[in-house]
Design a protein around this motif. Structure first.
Motif, short mmCIF file in Angstrom:
data_model
loop_
_atom_site.label_atom_id
_atom_site.label_comp_id
_atom_site.label_asym_id
_atom_site.label_seq_id
_atom_site.Cartn_x
_atom_site.Cartn_y
_atom_site.Cartn_z
N ALA A 203 0.83 -1.20 0.00
CA ALA A 203 0.00 0.00 0.00
C ALA A 203 0.87 1.26 0.00
O ALA A 203 0.56 2.24 -0.68
CB ALA A 203 -0.93 -0.01 1.21
N GLU A 204 1.96 1.22 0.76
CA GLU A 204 2.87 2.36 0.80
C GLU A 204 3.57 2.58 -0.53
O GLU A 204 3.88 3.71 -0.92
CB GLU A 204 3.92 2.17 1.89
CG GLU A 204 3.41 2.38 3.31
CD GLU A 204 4.56 2.43 4.30
OE1 GLU A 204 5.20 3.49 4.40
OE2 GLU A 204 4.82 1.40 4.95
N LEU A 205 3.84 1.50 -1.24
CA LEU A 205 4.53 1.61 -2.52
C LEU A 205 3.67 2.32 -3.57
O LEU A 205 4.19 2.97 -4.46
CB LEU A 205 4.90 0.21 -3.04
CG LEU A 205 6.08 -0.47 -2.36
CD1 LEU A 205 6.12 -1.94 -2.74
CD2 LEU A 205 7.39 0.20 -2.73
N GLY A 206 2.37 2.18 -3.46
CA GLY A 206 1.48 2.83 -4.41
C GLY A 206 1.73 2.38 -5.83
O GLY A 206 1.84 1.18 -6.11
N GLU A 207 1.86 3.33 -6.76
CA GLU A 207 2.04 3.00 -8.17
C GLU A 207 3.36 2.28 -8.44
O GLU A 207 3.49 1.53 -9.42
CB GLU A 207 1.95 4.27 -9.02
CG GLU A 207 0.56 4.92 -9.01
CD GLU A 207 0.50 6.15 -9.89
OE1 GLU A 207 1.55 6.49 -10.50
OE2 GLU A 207 -0.57 6.77 -9.98
N LEU A 208 4.34 2.50 -7.58
CA LEU A 208 5.64 1.85 -7.78
C LEU A 208 5.53 0.33 -7.70
O LEU A 208 6.28 -0.38 -8.36
CB LEU A 208 6.65 2.35 -6.72
CG LEU A 208 8.03 1.73 -6.72
CD1 LEU A 208 8.71 1.88 -8.09
CD2 LEU A 208 8.91 2.33 -5.63
N ALA A 209 4.54 -0.17 -6.93
CA ALA A 209 4.38 -1.61 -6.78
C ALA A 209 4.19 -2.30 -8.12
O ALA A 209 4.66 -3.43 -8.32
CB ALA A 209 3.20 -1.91 -5.87
N ALA A 210 3.56 -1.63 -9.07
CA ALA A 210 3.30 -2.22 -10.38
C ALA A 210 4.57 -2.38 -11.21
O ALA A 210 4.62 -3.17 -12.15
CB ALA A 210 2.28 -1.39 -11.14
#
Length: 217
Positions: A203-210
């Motif tokens: 959740a903290e990573l946000g768009e970076l997770a993708a």
């Protein structure tokens, strides 16, 4: 250059401190035991030696960030990876791997200390300054130090300054920063797919997770 001179000896020391039985444990590299990883480090040290004595006359085509290519997630089935496994097994005794790494690794360390950071060198059909090349290898050594101790909880971790600089370099490769709440170690492990993020971390990573994992080749 100074960070290389800290990160590389720290990794070699971590290998020297391994017990014989540790070489048969899994490493943090997919499909590799610790002995396979140490064999890979020997080849890496040879690459450093070769590169630092391969000058180039053309302008640099890469730097410490663009040196890295993003590749597909490794499966452990790559032919070169399989070659490492066979080569590592041929050593038979852990002390032989330790001896060879200390021998070639010490030479690579001395070559790095003597190198002119502005010298242009050629490797993998790329041209970089020696400083950028060695900066890129701080990330290599730090990640492989984490791989080495992945299943050795009492082993010494990589130097803090190497972890911090490697995180910075990985963030530049990613084009964005990892959450400030992430430690440098967790940013590297999660960023390169060595550890899956927990739900809260995702959740903290946000768009970076993708964009993750960033598999470096």
């Amino acid at each position: 250059m100074d960070l290389f001179s800290h990160s590389w000896p720290a990794l070699r020391t971590a290998v020297a401190e391994l017990q014989d039985e540790d070489f048969a444990r899994p490493s943090g590299c997919t499909g590799w035991l610790v002995r396979d990883l140490v064999c890979h480090l020997i080849i890496d040290a040879q690459d450093v030696l070769i590169t630092l004595v391969t000058p180039a006359e053309t302008e640099p085509t890469r730097d410490a960030v663009t040196y890295w290519d993003l590749v597909d997630t490794p499966t452990g089935d790559d032919p070169l990876d399989a070659l490492i496994v066979r080569l590592a097994a041929a050593y038979e005794e852990p002390w032989l791997l330790k001896f060879h790494l200390d021998d070639v690794g010490s030479a690579a360390g001395r070559a790095a200390e003597l190198a002119d950071s502005a010298l242009r060198v050629r490797t993998r059909d790329q041209v970089l300054t020696a400083g950028d090349y060695l900066h890129a290898y701080v990330l290599e050594w730090t990640l492989h130090h984490l791989d080495l101790i992945a299943h050795l909880p009492d082993a010494t971790e990589p130097p803090a300054e190497g972890l911090a600089r490697s995180r910075e370099l990985l963030e530049r490769i990613a084009g964005t920063a990892f959450p400030p709440s992430f430690s440098d170690k967790d940013a590297l492990l999660i960023g390169t797919g060595r550890r899956a993020p927990a739900e809260a971390e995702k959740a903290e990573l946000g768009e970076l997770a993708a964009k993750l994992p960033l598999v470096l080749g």
